[in-house]
Design a protein around this motif. Sequence first.
Motif, PDB file in Angstrom:
ATOM      1  N   PRO A 207     -53.612   5.110   5.931  1.00 41.78           N
ATOM      2  CA  PRO A 207     -53.512   6.527   5.594  1.00 41.78           C
ATOM      3  C   PRO A 207     -52.183   7.156   5.988  1.00 41.78           C
ATOM      4  N   ILE A 208     -51.793   8.162   5.235  1.00 46.92           N
ATOM      5  CA  ILE A 208     -50.713   9.065   5.600  1.00 46.92           C
ATOM      6  C   ILE A 208     -51.290  10.476   5.545  1.00 46.92           C
ATOM      7  N   SER A 209     -51.123  11.226   6.633  1.00 43.62           N
ATOM      8  CA  SER A 209     -51.693  12.568   6.720  1.00 43.62           C
ATOM      9  C   SER A 209     -50.562  13.597   6.811  1.00 43.62           C
ATOM     10  N   VAL A 210     -50.485  14.467   5.811  1.00 44.75           N
ATOM     11  CA  VAL A 210     -49.366  15.398   5.657  1.00 44.75           C
ATOM     12  C   VAL A 210     -49.844  16.832   5.846  1.00 44.75           C
ATOM     13  N   ASN A 211     -49.072  17.620   6.608  1.00 45.02           N
ATOM     14  CA  ASN A 211     -49.293  19.069   6.696  1.00 45.02           C
ATOM     15  C   ASN A 211     -48.465  19.734   5.592  1.00 45.02           C
ATOM     16  N   LEU A 212     -49.121  20.219   4.565  1.00 44.74           N
ATOM     17  CA  LEU A 212     -48.381  20.739   3.413  1.00 44.74           C
ATOM     18  C   LEU A 212     -47.554  21.977   3.747  1.00 44.74           C
ATOM     19  N   ARG A 213     -47.912  22.696   4.806  1.00 44.95           N
ATOM     20  CA  ARG A 213     -47.116  23.876   5.148  1.00 44.95           C
ATOM     21  C   ARG A 213     -45.689  23.502   5.558  1.00 44.95           C
ATOM     22  N   ASP A 214     -45.482  22.218   5.895  1.00 48.54           N
ATOM     23  CA  ASP A 214     -44.129  21.736   6.205  1.00 48.54           C
ATOM     24  C   ASP A 214     -43.294  21.487   4.952  1.00 48.54           C
ATOM     25  N   HIS A 215     -43.914  21.615   3.769  1.00 50.38           N
ATOM     26  CA  HIS A 215     -43.251  21.133   2.554  1.00 50.38           C
ATOM     27  C   HIS A 215     -43.100  22.210   1.490  1.00 50.38           C
ATOM     28  N   TRP A 216     -43.022  23.471   1.933  1.00 47.49           N
ATOM     29  CA  TRP A 216     -42.771  24.540   0.981  1.00 47.49           C
ATOM     30  C   TRP A 216     -41.411  24.308   0.320  1.00 47.49           C
ATOM     31  N   GLY A 217     -41.377  24.432  -0.984  1.00 47.92           N
ATOM     32  CA  GLY A 217     -40.135  24.225  -1.726  1.00 47.92           C
ATOM     33  C   GLY A 217     -39.988  22.839  -2.313  1.00 47.92           C
ATOM     34  N   SER A 218     -40.833  21.887  -1.899  1.00 49.22           N
ATOM     35  CA  SER A 218     -40.762  20.543  -2.474  1.00 49.22           C
ATOM     36  C   SER A 218     -41.223  20.579  -3.921  1.00 49.22           C
ATOM     37  N   VAL A 219     -40.566  19.789  -4.746  1.00 45.89           N
ATOM     38  CA  VAL A 219     -40.881  19.757  -6.177  1.00 45.89           C
ATOM     39  C   VAL A 219     -41.461  18.409  -6.579  1.00 45.89           C
ATOM     40  N   PHE A 220     -40.994  17.327  -5.924  1.00 48.59           N
ATOM     41  CA  PHE A 220     -41.416  15.990  -6.305  1.00 48.59           C
ATOM     42  C   PHE A 220     -42.171  15.304  -5.164  1.00 48.59           C
ATOM     43  N   ALA A 221     -43.057  14.392  -5.534  1.00 51.19           N
ATOM     44  CA  ALA A 221     -43.847  13.669  -4.533  1.00 51.19           C
ATOM     45  C   ALA A 221     -42.962  12.931  -3.542  1.00 51.19           C
ATOM     46  N   HIS A 222     -41.857  12.371  -4.026  1.00 54.80           N
ATOM     47  CA  HIS A 222     -40.959  11.626  -3.154  1.00 54.80           C
ATOM     48  C   HIS A 222     -40.462  12.495  -1.994  1.00 54.80           C
ATOM     49  N   GLU A 223     -40.247  13.796  -2.261  1.00 61.26           N
ATOM     50  CA  GLU A 223     -39.781  14.701  -1.209  1.00 61.26           C
ATOM     51  C   GLU A 223     -40.800  14.839  -0.093  1.00 61.26           C
ATOM     52  N   ILE A 224     -42.073  14.842  -0.443  1.00 53.24           N
ATOM     53  CA  ILE A 224     -43.118  14.960   0.571  1.00 53.24           C
ATOM     54  C   ILE A 224     -43.044  13.792   1.542  1.00 53.24           C
ATOM     55  N   PHE A 225     -42.891  12.588   1.028  1.00 55.43           N
ATOM     56  CA  PHE A 225     -42.889  11.405   1.885  1.00 55.43           C
ATOM     57  C   PHE A 225     -41.638  11.346   2.763  1.00 55.43           C
ATOM     58  N   THR A 226     -40.477  11.625   2.187  1.00 53.11           N
ATOM     59  CA  THR A 226     -39.242  11.519   2.977  1.00 53.11           C
ATOM     60  C   THR A 226     -39.174  12.604   4.037  1.00 53.11           C
ATOM     61  N   ARG A 227     -39.546  13.844   3.697  1.00 48.05           N
ATOM     62  CA  ARG A 227     -39.511  14.926   4.688  1.00 48.05           C
ATOM     63  C   ARG A 227     -40.549  14.694   5.773  1.00 48.05           C
ATOM     64  N   HIS A 228     -41.732  14.273   5.375  1.00 46.83           N
ATOM     65  CA  HIS A 228     -42.791  13.998   6.350  1.00 46.83           C
ATOM     66  C   HIS A 228     -42.353  12.918   7.335  1.00 46.83           C
ATOM     67  N   ALA A 229     -41.744  11.862   6.823  1.00 45.85           N
ATOM     68  CA  ALA A 229     -41.275  10.785   7.702  1.00 45.85           C
ATOM     69  C   ALA A 229     -40.277  11.318   8.723  1.00 45.85           C
ATOM     70  N   GLN A 230     -39.349  12.134   8.280  1.00 42.30           N
ATOM     71  CA  GLN A 230     -38.345  12.674   9.189  1.00 42.30           C
ATOM     72  C   GLN A 230     -38.956  13.624  10.213  1.00 42.30           C
ATOM     73  N   LEU A 231     -39.941  14.399   9.802  1.00 40.20           N
ATOM     74  CA  LEU A 231     -40.573  15.342  10.718  1.00 40.20           C
ATOM     75  C   LEU A 231     -41.294  14.638  11.866  1.00 40.20           C
ATOM     76  N   ILE A 232     -41.857  13.464  11.604  1.00 47.79           N
ATOM     77  CA  ILE A 232     -42.583  12.766  12.668  1.00 47.79           C
ATOM     78  C   ILE A 232     -41.685  11.806  13.447  1.00 47.79           C
ATOM     79  N   GLY A 233     -40.396  11.755  13.093  1.00 49.58           N
ATOM     80  CA  GLY A 233     -39.449  10.952  13.861  1.00 49.58           C
ATOM     81  C   GLY A 233     -39.012   9.653  13.222  1.00 49.58           C
ATOM     82  N   MET A 234     -39.365   9.436  11.950  1.00 52.72           N
ATOM     83  CA  MET A 234     -38.903   8.268  11.220  1.00 52.72           C
ATOM     84  C   MET A 234     -37.641   8.646  10.436  1.00 52.72           C
ATOM     85  N   THR A 235     -37.077   7.678   9.737  1.00 54.20           N
ATOM     86  CA  THR A 235     -35.883   7.948   8.937  1.00 54.20           C
ATOM     87  C   THR A 235     -36.273   8.280   7.502  1.00 54.20           C
ATOM     88  N   ALA A 236     -35.330   8.899   6.777  1.00 52.32           N
ATOM     89  CA  ALA A 236     -35.562   9.172   5.360  1.00 52.32           C
ATOM     90  C   ALA A 236     -35.761   7.870   4.587  1.00 52.32           C
TER      91      ALA A 236
END
Length: 301
Positions: A207-236
């Motif tokens: 599973p991957i669990s995302v807080n969507l409030r962190d992703h206001w302004g995202s347009v594409f699914a790819h943005e959700i994954f890359t931003r989420h990874a960076q927010l939790i301390g991983m790389t883009a």
Amino acid sequence: MEPSEFEAHVRNIAKLRWPGFEGGPENIAGTQVDIVLRKKTHSHLIEVTIEHSMDKVRTDIVKLTHARSIESRSAFVVECWLVVLRAPTSDQRAVAHSERVELMTHQEFAASELCNEEYAYRRNSYPFGSVSDPVGSAPAADVARVETPIVRLSNGTTISVGEIASALRSGESVVLLGEYGAGKSLLCRELYRRLVPEVGQISAVFPISVNLRDHWGSVFAHEIFTRHAQLIGMTAESGTKLYAAWRAGFVATILDGFDELAPQPWSFDRTSLGEVRRRATAAIRDLINQHHGRAGVLVAG
């Protein structure tokens, strides 16, 4: 796990590791190889086994080296892999190394592409939606979920957290609706914890669990994954790999808080409000449109 299931699991990982390579099981000049993947003049020959004996390892290495000698006549680069269920012994690794065969467990084979173990480690330290101790004395991770009934809108019957987890494993899409404070984020956290495989366990999805409030302004699914990874301390780059793993069907996605994506405009114009919300949820629509059904998606709000 049955040998055929393990082989299918490794085959899916191999296709994720080497996108664009085509193939499957193949007989090469009388030698049956579990997985053969080719692209132009580059070939990967892969044997898969759940057995742990030295005899089995030697037998598979002989098969691979024989197939490589034939394959080398038409391919410029031929790499041999032996993927096993349990950790190989030092003697087994030495034999494989001497014959230029990469011997590894399925976790080692998958680690460079799935990033699932690093994700599980880092995700536990990042908040799950609005989960918090109202008194402020306990860490969010220690806040317990109080069981509340979950009701299907279609027929009014109740459904358990375990049943929702099973639905996500089997590729179903789920929408979770509830008022503020009803416990949606705690439910998402429990679903995430139930879906995380135990160390060493083979699972078709993680599973991957995302807080969507962190992703206001995202347009594409790819943005959700890359931003989420960076927010939790991983790389883009790791986020891109998580996205690829999701596209390949390895990831069950939990999206918490779709109602927190849209800003509230100072307007009573319902047309304007609808357009704002439509734009704010563009990334979710893109994700749903790309969803192919092998692993599920849950959207909560």
